[in-house]
Design an enzyme around this catalytic site. Structure first.
Site, PDB file in Angstrom:
ATOM      1  N   ARG A   1       0.788  -1.232   0.000  1.00 13.86           N
ATOM      2  CA  ARG A   1       0.000   0.000   0.000  1.00 13.86           C
ATOM      3  C   ARG A   1       0.817   1.278   0.000  1.00 13.86           C
ATOM      4  O   ARG A   1       0.311   2.343  -0.286  1.00 13.86           O
ATOM      5  CB  ARG A   1      -0.966   0.001   1.189  1.00 13.86           C
ATOM      6  CG  ARG A   1      -2.182  -0.847   0.924  1.00 13.86           C
ATOM      7  CD  ARG A   1      -2.878  -1.184   2.195  1.00 13.86           C
ATOM      8  NE  ARG A   1      -1.933  -1.819   3.094  1.00 13.86           N
ATOM      9  CZ  ARG A   1      -2.269  -2.362   4.249  1.00 13.86           C
ATOM     10  NH1 ARG A   1      -3.491  -2.304   4.659  1.00 13.86           N
ATOM     11  NH2 ARG A   1      -1.357  -2.940   4.999  1.00 13.86           N
TER      12      ARG A   1
ATOM     13  N   ARG B   1      -4.939  -1.667  -7.160  1.00 19.79           N
ATOM     14  CA  ARG B   1      -5.848  -2.241  -6.170  1.00 19.79           C
ATOM     15  C   ARG B   1      -7.244  -1.620  -6.206  1.00 19.79           C
ATOM     16  O   ARG B   1      -8.193  -2.192  -5.687  1.00 19.79           O
ATOM     17  CB  ARG B   1      -5.235  -2.137  -4.769  1.00 19.79           C
ATOM     18  CG  ARG B   1      -4.183  -3.185  -4.496  1.00 19.79           C
ATOM     19  CD  ARG B   1      -4.761  -4.534  -4.107  1.00 19.79           C
ATOM     20  NE  ARG B   1      -5.236  -4.517  -2.722  1.00 19.79           N
ATOM     21  CZ  ARG B   1      -6.490  -4.416  -2.372  1.00 19.79           C
ATOM     22  NH1 ARG B   1      -7.422  -4.327  -3.272  1.00 19.79           N
ATOM     23  NH2 ARG B   1      -6.822  -4.413  -1.104  1.00 19.79           N
TER      24      ARG B   1
ATOM     25  N   ASP C   1       0.853 -14.423  -1.565  1.00 20.03           N
ATOM     26  CA  ASP C   1       0.611 -14.261  -0.134  1.00 20.03           C
ATOM     27  C   ASP C   1       0.770 -15.611   0.558  1.00 20.03           C
ATOM     28  O   ASP C   1       0.483 -16.648  -0.043  1.00 20.03           O
ATOM     29  CB  ASP C   1      -0.783 -13.693   0.147  1.00 20.03           C
ATOM     30  CG  ASP C   1      -0.876 -13.155   1.566  1.00 20.03           C
ATOM     31  OD1 ASP C   1      -0.525 -11.983   1.781  1.00 20.03           O
ATOM     32  OD2 ASP C   1      -1.243 -13.921   2.479  1.00 20.03           O
TER      33      ASP C   1
ATOM     34  N   TYR D   1      -3.161 -18.451  11.676  1.00 22.42           N
ATOM     35  CA  TYR D   1      -4.249 -17.841  10.889  1.00 22.42           C
ATOM     36  C   TYR D   1      -5.418 -18.815  10.732  1.00 22.42           C
ATOM     37  O   TYR D   1      -6.585 -18.423  10.828  1.00 22.42           O
ATOM     38  CB  TYR D   1      -3.751 -17.418   9.505  1.00 22.42           C
ATOM     39  CG  TYR D   1      -2.981 -16.115   9.526  1.00 22.42           C
ATOM     40  CD1 TYR D   1      -3.642 -14.900   9.672  1.00 22.42           C
ATOM     41  CD2 TYR D   1      -1.598 -16.095   9.422  1.00 22.42           C
ATOM     42  CE1 TYR D   1      -2.945 -13.708   9.704  1.00 22.42           C
ATOM     43  CE2 TYR D   1      -0.882 -14.906   9.461  1.00 22.42           C
ATOM     44  CZ  TYR D   1      -1.568 -13.714   9.599  1.00 22.42           C
ATOM     45  OH  TYR D   1      -0.872 -12.538   9.639  1.00 22.42           O
TER      46      TYR D   1
HETATM   47  O1  CP3 Z   1       6.149  -7.444  -2.707  1.00 25.79           O
HETATM   48  C1  CP3 Z   1       5.376  -7.971  -1.933  1.00 25.79           C
HETATM   49  O2  CP3 Z   1       4.559  -7.345  -1.260  1.00 25.79           O
HETATM   50  C2  CP3 Z   1       5.414  -9.472  -1.863  1.00 25.79           C
HETATM   51  C3  CP3 Z   1       4.150 -10.113  -1.641  1.00 25.79           C
HETATM   52  C4  CP3 Z   1       3.706 -10.453  -0.227  1.00 25.79           C
HETATM   53  C5  CP3 Z   1       2.383 -10.226   0.224  1.00 25.79           C
HETATM   54  N1  CP3 Z   1       2.235 -10.863   1.406  1.00 25.79           N
HETATM   55  C6  CP3 Z   1       1.314  -9.516  -0.498  1.00 25.79           C
HETATM   56  C7  CP3 Z   1       0.332  -8.762   0.337  1.00 25.79           C
HETATM   57  C8  CP3 Z   1       4.388 -11.141   0.767  1.00 25.79           C
HETATM   58  C9  CP3 Z   1       5.850 -11.565   0.834  1.00 25.79           C
HETATM   59  C10 CP3 Z   1       3.431 -11.417   1.790  1.00 25.79           C
HETATM   60  C11 CP3 Z   1       3.743 -12.228   2.978  1.00 25.79           C
HETATM   61  C12 CP3 Z   1       2.779 -12.297   4.067  1.00 25.79           C
HETATM   62  N2  CP3 Z   1       1.400 -12.235   4.030  1.00 25.79           N
HETATM   63  C13 CP3 Z   1       3.151 -12.524   5.426  1.00 25.79           C
HETATM   64  C14 CP3 Z   1       4.559 -12.785   5.899  1.00 25.79           C
HETATM   65  C15 CP3 Z   1       5.385 -11.533   5.964  1.00 25.79           C
HETATM   66  C16 CP3 Z   1       4.963 -10.599   7.057  1.00 25.79           C
HETATM   67  O3  CP3 Z   1       4.673  -9.443   6.722  1.00 25.79           O
HETATM   68  O4  CP3 Z   1       4.936 -10.999   8.199  1.00 25.79           O
HETATM   69  C17 CP3 Z   1       1.961 -12.520   6.183  1.00 25.79           C
HETATM   70  C18 CP3 Z   1       1.867 -12.685   7.678  1.00 25.79           C
HETATM   71  C19 CP3 Z   1       0.863 -12.343   5.300  1.00 25.79           C
HETATM   72  C20 CP3 Z   1      -0.594 -12.345   5.621  1.00 25.79           C
HETATM   73  C21 CP3 Z   1      -1.264 -11.102   5.231  1.00 25.79           C
HETATM   74  N3  CP3 Z   1      -1.448 -10.660   3.929  1.00 25.79           N
HETATM   75  C22 CP3 Z   1      -1.871 -10.149   6.081  1.00 25.79           C
HETATM   76  C23 CP3 Z   1      -1.879 -10.234   7.581  1.00 25.79           C
HETATM   77  C24 CP3 Z   1      -2.422  -9.137   5.265  1.00 25.79           C
HETATM   78  C25 CP3 Z   1      -3.286  -7.995   5.694  1.00 25.79           C
HETATM   79  C26 CP3 Z   1      -2.594  -6.997   6.513  1.00 25.79           C
HETATM   80  C27 CP3 Z   1      -1.891  -5.991   5.670  1.00 25.79           C
HETATM   81  O5  CP3 Z   1      -0.699  -5.782   5.845  1.00 25.79           O
HETATM   82  O6  CP3 Z   1      -2.607  -5.370   4.884  1.00 25.79           O
HETATM   83  C28 CP3 Z   1      -2.095  -9.452   3.924  1.00 25.79           C
HETATM   84  C29 CP3 Z   1      -2.442  -8.640   2.737  1.00 25.79           C
HETATM   85  C30 CP3 Z   1      -1.329  -8.369   1.777  1.00 25.79           C
HETATM   86  N4  CP3 Z   1      -0.581  -9.333   1.197  1.00 25.79           N
HETATM   87  C31 CP3 Z   1      -0.918  -7.092   1.260  1.00 25.79           C
HETATM   88  C32 CP3 Z   1       0.116  -7.353   0.353  1.00 25.79           C
HETATM   89  C33 CP3 Z   1       0.846  -6.354  -0.490  1.00 25.79           C
HETATM   90  C34 CP3 Z   1      -1.459  -5.718   1.605  1.00 25.79           C
HETATM   91  C35 CP3 Z   1      -2.875  -5.494   1.517  1.00 25.79           C
HETATM   92  C36 CP3 Z   1      -3.602  -5.159   0.230  1.00 25.79           C
HETATM   93  O7  CP3 Z   1      -3.082  -5.042  -0.872  1.00 25.79           O
HETATM   94  O8  CP3 Z   1      -4.806  -4.991   0.387  1.00 25.79           O
END
Ligand code: CP3
Length: 316
Positions: free
Chosen positions: A6, A15, A51, A128
């Site tokens: 974001r 998005r 993810d 989760y």
């Molecule tokens: O370049 C990148 O962003 C790589 C892609 C990536 C995402 N998730 C996409 C994503 C990676 C490496 C992850 C890993 C991930 N996902 C983890 C492990 C790393 C960490 O941060 O601890 C975990 C725990 C998740 C689970 C997850 N996904 C959560 C808890 C959330 C919502 C909370 C948040 O930060 O918004 C997501 C959503 C998510 N996955 C987003 C992204 C870019 C952001 C939200 C969106 O686009 O709406």
């Protein structure tokens, strides 16, 4: 880690049209989102846009992301029968879109930029699946773990097998390195880490190892059990900012290390940000085998220019 996300205007714009799951399931768009930050930030590696929770769909737990609240698991794991009926699925067939994204990115990526594939570690995935979403206290997870240890061990063993196979498939699809994310394992005591989590990270990493790619073992809040965390596996041990890099390195021995800038340091004024980056580099002392990274994901409030400045400072 969270190179896209974001804080990036280009990502936010995409998005508005697509949900995060739509982006993940569309290899062309996911490849684009993977490549964008590499160009903007000048980093040395790209992390595939996916993810850790994607396997919940083929596990038939149901997955949605709600704005502001994060992930929601529609059919969380509650009892032994839920674990027993979890399907063993073919990762190539069910998560093939991630593999296709990796193949597409490899075609576009410059030769000197590495591509990282990833998966969630069994403990973090289980948290989760049992909580039904994000948690601060992991109460349901710990109750499950203590009340029904046999079912817990069966569940984590199944997850470890799936995660190991998924990581291996990502290496075969073109990932140069594989990262296992145990984001929430720091909520455990050292004893509980050893009993309830470490064996399954070890199992997942051992299966992934067969594909031959270097393995990065990521965790946060692991300072109280870092030796055990490192012993579970990985060529690279990732540490967060709660421990100085040199102190961590001396405890993991002859292993590469990844870390460990406080993500909030990217919100600090330039002077403080620069001081923290230089401090990490000083503690690494030019020893080979340091991957400079944040200790956890980029915060949504972060200015892209601050990330770029850190990349340039480290390269300098
Ligand atoms: O370049 C990148 O962003 C790589 C892609 C990536 C995402 N998730 C996409 C994503 C990676 C490496 C992850 C890993 C991930 N996902 C983890 C492990 C790393 C960490 O941060 O601890 C975990 C725990 C998740 C689970 C997850 N996904 C959560 C808890 C959330 C919502 C909370 C948040 O930060 O918004 C997501 C959503 C998510 N996955 C987003 C992204 C870019 C952001 C939200 C969106 O686009 O709406």
């Amino acid at each position: 880690m969270r190179q896209a996300g974001r804080y990036m205007p280009q990502y936010r714009k995409l998005r508005q049209k697509y949900s995060i799951l739509e982006l993940c399931r569309n290899p062309e768009l996911a490849a684009k989102v993977t490549l964008e930050p590499v160009h903007r930030l000048g980093v040395d590696a790209a992390i595939v846009f996916a993810d850790i929770l994607l396997p919940f769909e083929p596990l038939r737990l149901g997955l949605t992301f709600t704005p502001g609240e994060g992930p929601r698991i529609e059919r969380p794991i509650r009892e032994a029968a839920d674990v027993e009926r979890l399907p063993t699925f073919n990762v190539e067939a069910e998560l093939g879109f991630v593999l296709d994204t990796l193949r597409l990115v490899r075609r576009e990526l410059a030769d000197d930029v590495a591509l990282i594939g990833f998966a969630g570690a069994p403990f973090t995935l289980a948290s989760y699946a049992i909580e039904g979403g994000s948690s601060r206290t992991f109460t349901k997870t710990k109750r499950f773990m203590y009340q029904t240890p046999d079912t817990w061990h069966l569940f984590l063993s199944k997850l470890a097998d799936m995660v190991g196979r998924f990581l291996g498939a990502q290496a075969r699809a073109g990932a140069h390195a594989l990262q296992l994310f145990d984001s929430w394992v720091g909520c455990l005591s050292p004893d509980d880490y050893r009993t309830y989590a470490a064996p399954y990270s070890r199992k997942a990493l051992a299966i992934a190892r067969e594909a031959g790619a270097p393995l990065i073992h990521f965790g946060t809040g692991t300072a109280t059990f870092l030796e055990d965390f490192a012993a579970a596996g990985g060529d690279v041990v990732s540490v967060d900012w709660r421990i100085p890099l040199d102190a961590a390195w001396s405890r993991i021995g002859d292993r590469a290390i990844q870390g460990n800038l406080e993500p909030a340091a990217l919100l600090a004024p330039e002077g403080e940000r620069t001081r923290q980056v230089r401090d990490i580099l000083k503690r690494a002392a030019g020893r080979p085998g340091h991957i400079f990274n944040l200790g956890h994901g980029v915060l949504p409030e972060t200015d892209v220019a601050a990330v770029r400045a850190v990349v340039d400072l480290v390269h300098g």
